[in-house]
Design an enzyme around this catalytic site. Structure first.
Site, PDB file in Angstrom:
ATOM      1  CG  ASN A  49      -1.719   1.250   1.389  1.00  0.00           C
ATOM      2  OD1 ASN A  49      -1.757   2.075   0.470  1.00  0.00           O
ATOM      3  ND2 ASN A  49      -2.363   1.407   2.536  1.00  0.00           N
ATOM      4  CD1 TRP A  50       3.837   1.246  -2.742  1.00  0.00           C
ATOM      5  CD2 TRP A  50       3.736   2.338  -4.702  1.00  0.00           C
ATOM      6  NE1 TRP A  50       4.693   0.624  -3.620  1.00  0.00           N
ATOM      7  CE2 TRP A  50       4.656   1.267  -4.820  1.00  0.00           C
ATOM      8  CE3 TRP A  50       3.507   3.148  -5.810  1.00  0.00           C
ATOM      9  CZ2 TRP A  50       5.338   1.007  -6.008  1.00  0.00           C
ATOM     10  CZ3 TRP A  50       4.190   2.893  -6.993  1.00  0.00           C
ATOM     11  CH2 TRP A  50       5.098   1.823  -7.086  1.00  0.00           C
ATOM     12  CE  LYS A  51      -0.107   3.212   4.761  1.00  0.00           C
ATOM     13  NZ  LYS A  51      -0.003   3.293   6.205  1.00  0.00           N
ATOM     14  CG  HIS A 106      -5.737   1.971   5.199  1.00  0.00           C
ATOM     15  ND1 HIS A 106      -5.291   2.868   6.147  1.00  0.00           N
ATOM     16  CD2 HIS A 106      -4.736   1.067   5.035  1.00  0.00           C
ATOM     17  CE1 HIS A 106      -4.069   2.513   6.531  1.00  0.00           C
ATOM     18  NE2 HIS A 106      -3.713   1.433   5.874  1.00  0.00           N
ATOM     19  CD  GLU A 124      -2.793   5.459   6.822  1.00  0.00           C
ATOM     20  OE1 GLU A 124      -2.797   5.479   5.578  1.00  0.00           O
ATOM     21  OE2 GLU A 124      -1.862   4.945   7.487  1.00  0.00           O
ATOM     22  CD  GLU A 152      -3.302  -2.412   7.268  1.00  0.00           C
ATOM     23  OE1 GLU A 152      -2.224  -2.666   6.731  1.00  0.00           O
ATOM     24  OE2 GLU A 152      -3.910  -1.345   7.105  1.00  0.00           O
ATOM     25  N   GLY A 162       2.802   2.229  10.748  1.00  0.00           N
ATOM     26  CA  GLY A 162       3.776   3.309  10.601  1.00  0.00           C
ATOM     27  C   GLY A 162       4.509   3.659  11.886  1.00  0.00           C
ATOM     28  CB  SER A 187       5.487  -1.983  11.794  1.00  0.00           C
ATOM     29  OG  SER A 187       5.111  -0.635  12.076  1.00  0.00           O
ATOM     30  N   GLY A 202       2.941  -1.155   4.201  1.00  0.00           N
ATOM     31  CA  GLY A 202       3.008   0.268   3.872  1.00  0.00           C
ATOM     32  C   GLY A 202       4.426   0.682   3.539  1.00  0.00           C
ATOM     33  N   GLY A 203       5.090   1.330   4.504  1.00  0.00           N
ATOM     34  CA  GLY A 203       6.418   1.915   4.285  1.00  0.00           C
ATOM     35  C   GLY A 203       7.418   0.996   3.592  1.00  0.00           C
TER      36      GLY A 203
HETATM   37  P1  13P Z   1       3.181   0.313   7.601  1.00  0.00           P
HETATM   38  O1  13P Z   1       3.639  -0.969   6.980  1.00  0.00           O
HETATM   39  O2  13P Z   1       3.936   1.502   7.091  1.00  0.00           O
HETATM   40  O3  13P Z   1       3.120   0.223   9.082  1.00  0.00           O
HETATM   41  O4  13P Z   1       1.676   0.547   7.082  1.00  0.00           O
HETATM   42  C1  13P Z   1       0.767  -0.484   7.189  1.00  0.00           C
HETATM   43  C2  13P Z   1      -0.441  -0.128   6.418  1.00  0.00           C
HETATM   44  O5  13P Z   1      -1.180   0.771   6.785  1.00  0.00           O
HETATM   45  C3  13P Z   1      -0.702  -0.854   5.174  1.00  0.00           C
HETATM   46  O6  13P Z   1      -1.982  -0.595   4.711  1.00  0.00           O
END
Ligand code: 13P
Length: 248
Positions: free
Chosen positions: A9-11, A94, A96, A166, A172, A212, A233-234
């Site tokens: 997930n590149w956000k 998600h 967020e 999640e 993050g 993470s 994510g990251g």
């Molecule tokens: P991180 O891997 O950066 O913690 O993010 C997880 C996430 O929100 C994937 O959708």
């Protein structure tokens, strides 16, 4: 045996030129994996990602969609639009989006139904806050979110829904749920699905862990009985790091 599905997930990261470069570097690194590999990229990168990922085993997804097909919804993109350019997956609900854009269990449910209507495969996110975890409400929250997300779906649609567990406090933050905790939460989600849709369907639903995930912890997480891969994510922004996760 359920397959493993690893999705990035590149956000709100990456420009078209970075997307092309990423996929050109990443594709050879994951070409031999038996796992399913998905990149969920920003809308502005979708077209470039789809073109660059042609003739690879990488599938492309969006990060959100509107539940209506067309209409006066300035700034929104519908499932029909995503399907029209051959997007295959879409992340829905998600944390967020729930937190910053007022998504509710109800809108999440509508979006999942709309995704199926247009032939998209939804990756549906559920997860508890730190406060909910500390007050012992994790299981109650995540099973309720799952139940409401799946409400009114056919058995076949439930089987084809990917769920991403999640925990919000792990996103993050560098804090990962222990593999046992993550596995137990995912088991609770699977048990809830079994209660409503039966054990056979519950056994076939893909449930990922997210929060993470990195190359140093992916293997131990993905080896757990109920964890069917990850939503990353990251660590999905770097080709080499993400390929290690996919191949772990
Ligand atoms: P991180 O891997 O950066 O913690 O993010 C997880 C996430 O929100 C994937 O959708």
């Amino acid at each position: 045996m359920r397959r493993k599905v690893i999705a990035g997930n590149w956000k709100m990261n990456m420009l078209p030129d970075e997307t092309i470069k990423f996929i050109e570097e990443f594709a050879p690194l994951v070409k031999d994996t038996e796992n399913e590999v998905i990149l969920c990229v920003p809308y502005t990168d979708l077209f470039y990602a789809l073109l660059t990922a042609q003739n690879t085993n990488i599938k492309i997804g969006a990060q959100n969609m509107h539940f209506e097909e067309t209409g006066a919804y300035t700034g929104e993109v519908s499932g029909k639009m995503l399907k029209s350019i051959n997007v295959e997956y879409v992340i829905i609900g998600h944390s967020e989006r729930r937190q910053y854009f007022n998504e509710t269990d109800e809108s999440v449910n509508k979006k999942i139904k709309s995704a199926f209507k247009y032939g998209l495969k939804p990756i549906v996110c559920v997860g508890e806050t730190l406060e909910q975890r500390e007050t012992g409400k994790t299981e109650e929250i995540i099973t309720k979110q799952t139940e409401l997300a799946l409400e009114g779906l056919t058995n076949e649609q439930v089987e084809n829904t990917i769920i991403a567990y999640e925990p919000i406090w792990a996103i993050g933050t560098g804090k990962t749920a222990t593999k046992e905790d993550a596995n137990n939460s995912i088991k609770a989600i699977r048990n809830k699905i079994a209660e409503i849709y039966g054990q056979t369907i519950a056994n076939s639903v893909i449930i990922q862990y997210g929060g993470s995930v990195k190359s140093s912890n992916a293997k131990e997480l993905f080896e757990m009985s109920d964890i069917d891969g990850g939503l990353v994510g990251g660590a999905s922004l770097k080709p080499e790091e993400f390929s290690k996760i996919v191949n772990s």
